[in-house]
Write a protein that holds these residues in place. Structure first.
Motif, PDB file in Angstrom:
ATOM      1  N   HIS A  37      63.991  62.595  40.020  1.00 41.40           N
ATOM      2  CA  HIS A  37      65.186  62.251  39.255  1.00 41.40           C
ATOM      3  C   HIS A  37      65.656  60.813  39.458  1.00 41.40           C
ATOM      4  N   GLU A  38      65.093  60.143  40.451  1.00 36.19           N
ATOM      5  CA  GLU A  38      65.489  58.757  40.730  1.00 36.19           C
ATOM      6  C   GLU A  38      64.243  57.956  41.065  1.00 36.19           C
ATOM      7  N   ILE A  39      64.101  56.803  40.408  1.00 32.84           N
ATOM      8  CA  ILE A  39      62.962  55.930  40.676  1.00 32.84           C
ATOM      9  C   ILE A  39      63.431  54.475  40.719  1.00 32.84           C
ATOM     10  N   THR A  40      62.605  53.641  41.325  1.00 29.21           N
ATOM     11  CA  THR A  40      62.813  52.200  41.314  1.00 29.21           C
ATOM     12  C   THR A  40      61.672  51.578  40.528  1.00 29.21           C
ATOM     13  N   VAL A  41      62.008  50.707  39.601  1.00 27.40           N
ATOM     14  CA  VAL A  41      61.007  49.996  38.819  1.00 27.40           C
ATOM     15  C   VAL A  41      61.017  48.541  39.265  1.00 27.40           C
ATOM     16  N   VAL A  42      59.833  48.014  39.567  1.00 27.56           N
ATOM     17  CA  VAL A  42      59.692  46.625  40.008  1.00 27.56           C
ATOM     18  C   VAL A  42      58.940  45.851  38.930  1.00 27.56           C
ATOM     19  N   ILE A  43      59.537  44.763  38.481  1.00 28.93           N
ATOM     20  CA  ILE A  43      58.870  43.866  37.533  1.00 28.93           C
ATOM     21  C   ILE A  43      58.653  42.546  38.254  1.00 28.93           C
ATOM     22  N   ASP A  44      57.390  42.181  38.431  1.00 28.48           N
ATOM     23  CA  ASP A  44      57.114  40.898  39.065  1.00 28.48           C
ATOM     24  C   ASP A  44      56.438  39.940  38.085  1.00 28.48           C
ATOM     25  N   TYR A  45      55.352  40.341  37.496  1.00 30.76           N
ATOM     26  CA  TYR A  45      54.646  39.485  36.565  1.00 30.76           C
ATOM     27  C   TYR A  45      55.159  39.753  35.153  1.00 30.76           C
ATOM     28  N   PRO A  46      55.424  38.797  34.347  1.00 31.00           N
ATOM     29  CA  PRO A  46      55.241  37.348  34.462  1.00 31.00           C
ATOM     30  C   PRO A  46      56.523  36.604  34.852  1.00 31.00           C
ATOM     31  N   LEU A  47      57.370  37.213  35.647  1.00 27.56           N
ATOM     32  CA  LEU A  47      58.643  36.596  36.017  1.00 27.56           C
ATOM     33  C   LEU A  47      58.462  35.554  37.116  1.00 27.56           C
ATOM     34  N   THR A  48      59.400  34.620  37.195  1.00 30.26           N
ATOM     35  CA  THR A  48      59.356  33.636  38.265  1.00 30.26           C
ATOM     36  C   THR A  48      59.825  34.248  39.581  1.00 30.26           C
ATOM     37  N   SER A  49      60.756  35.202  39.507  1.00 32.68           N
ATOM     38  CA  SER A  49      61.224  35.935  40.684  1.00 32.68           C
ATOM     39  C   SER A  49      61.217  37.426  40.352  1.00 32.68           C
ATOM     40  N   PRO A  50      60.562  38.239  41.185  1.00 34.51           N
ATOM     41  CA  PRO A  50      60.512  39.678  40.911  1.00 34.51           C
ATOM     42  C   PRO A  50      61.909  40.299  40.892  1.00 34.51           C
ATOM     43  N   SER A  80      59.780  56.160  52.929  1.00 33.32           N
ATOM     44  CA  SER A  80      61.093  56.813  52.923  1.00 33.32           C
ATOM     45  C   SER A  80      61.189  57.849  51.802  1.00 33.32           C
ATOM     46  N   ASP A  81      60.028  58.249  51.252  1.00 34.44           N
ATOM     47  CA  ASP A  81      59.908  59.306  50.244  1.00 34.44           C
ATOM     48  C   ASP A  81      60.588  58.964  48.918  1.00 34.44           C
ATOM     49  N   LYS A  82      60.654  57.685  48.590  1.00 34.65           N
ATOM     50  CA  LYS A  82      61.198  57.237  47.304  1.00 34.65           C
ATOM     51  C   LYS A  82      60.042  56.915  46.362  1.00 34.65           C
ATOM     52  N   ILE A  83      60.312  57.015  45.065  1.00 34.18           N
ATOM     53  CA  ILE A  83      59.302  56.680  44.060  1.00 34.18           C
ATOM     54  C   ILE A  83      59.552  55.253  43.576  1.00 34.18           C
ATOM     55  N   GLU A  84      58.499  54.446  43.607  1.00 34.02           N
ATOM     56  CA  GLU A  84      58.568  53.061  43.156  1.00 34.02           C
ATOM     57  C   GLU A  84      57.440  52.828  42.154  1.00 34.02           C
ATOM     58  N   ILE A  85      57.780  52.175  41.073  1.00 31.68           N
ATOM     59  CA  ILE A  85      56.815  51.923  40.006  1.00 31.68           C
ATOM     60  C   ILE A  85      56.618  50.420  39.839  1.00 31.68           C
ATOM     61  N   THR A  86      55.373  50.013  39.736  1.00 32.05           N
ATOM     62  CA  THR A  86      55.058  48.621  39.398  1.00 32.05           C
ATOM     63  C   THR A  86      54.335  48.621  38.051  1.00 32.05           C
ATOM     64  N   LEU A  87      54.445  47.533  37.327  1.00 37.35           N
ATOM     65  CA  LEU A  87      53.901  47.440  35.983  1.00 37.35           C
ATOM     66  C   LEU A  87      52.558  46.729  35.982  1.00 37.35           C
ATOM     67  N   ASP A  88      51.627  47.264  35.226  1.00 38.30           N
ATOM     68  CA  ASP A  88      50.343  46.622  34.984  1.00 38.30           C
ATOM     69  C   ASP A  88      50.492  45.943  33.621  1.00 38.30           C
TER      70      ASP A  88
END
Length: 131
Positions: A57-70, A120-128
């Motif tokens: 029910h809760e996730i973290t989404v990480v966007i790094d590329y193509p940003l200058t700062s994630p 810590s049993d959290k869900i984290e998503i990174t983008l391809d």
């Protein structure tokens, strides 16, 4: 391994793909990505759009590329996350980032999402992403 204060080791638990039925071709083939700039139209042809691909029910989404700062942001859903919901939320983030980062969202293709479970049993998503 040395991890920063906010980072935890994480394990890849899945990869979510995005396949879109091609409308511009004679054979109606499948395109294995979603263009962020055309996401509103491509959602209509997204294969398995409503399938719940992340039951948490809760996730973290990480966007790094193509940003200058994630950047990262939290998403919440009472029923989990479908491809369609994830795509809508990620597109919204890119549209708001486009102004600050001077990104051309029409040049950004979302190929897949890598789904990790942190220690810590959290869900984290990174983008391809392809640009």
């Amino acid at each position: 391994m040395n991890f920063g204060e906010n980072e935890a080791p994480k394990n890849l638990i899945g990869i979510i793909t995005f396949n879109v039925t091609a409308t511009q071709t004679v054979d109606g083939g499948v395109i294995p990505w979603v263009n962020i700039g055309k996401a509103n139209e491509e959602i209509l042809n997204l294969i398995d759009a409503d399938e719940i691909v992340i039951p948490e029910h809760e996730i973290t989404v990480v966007i790094d590329y193509p940003l200058t700062s994630p950047i990262s942001f939290q998403l919440f859903s009472a029923i989990g996350f479908s491809r369609k919901l994830l795509l809508i939320e990620i597109r919204e983030q890119f549209l708001s980032l486009a102004k600050a980062e001077t990104l051309d969202v029409s040049a950004i293709d979302l190929v897949a999402l890598d789904v990790y479970r942190t220690n810590s049993d959290k869900i984290e998503i990174t983008l391809d992403i392809d640009v």
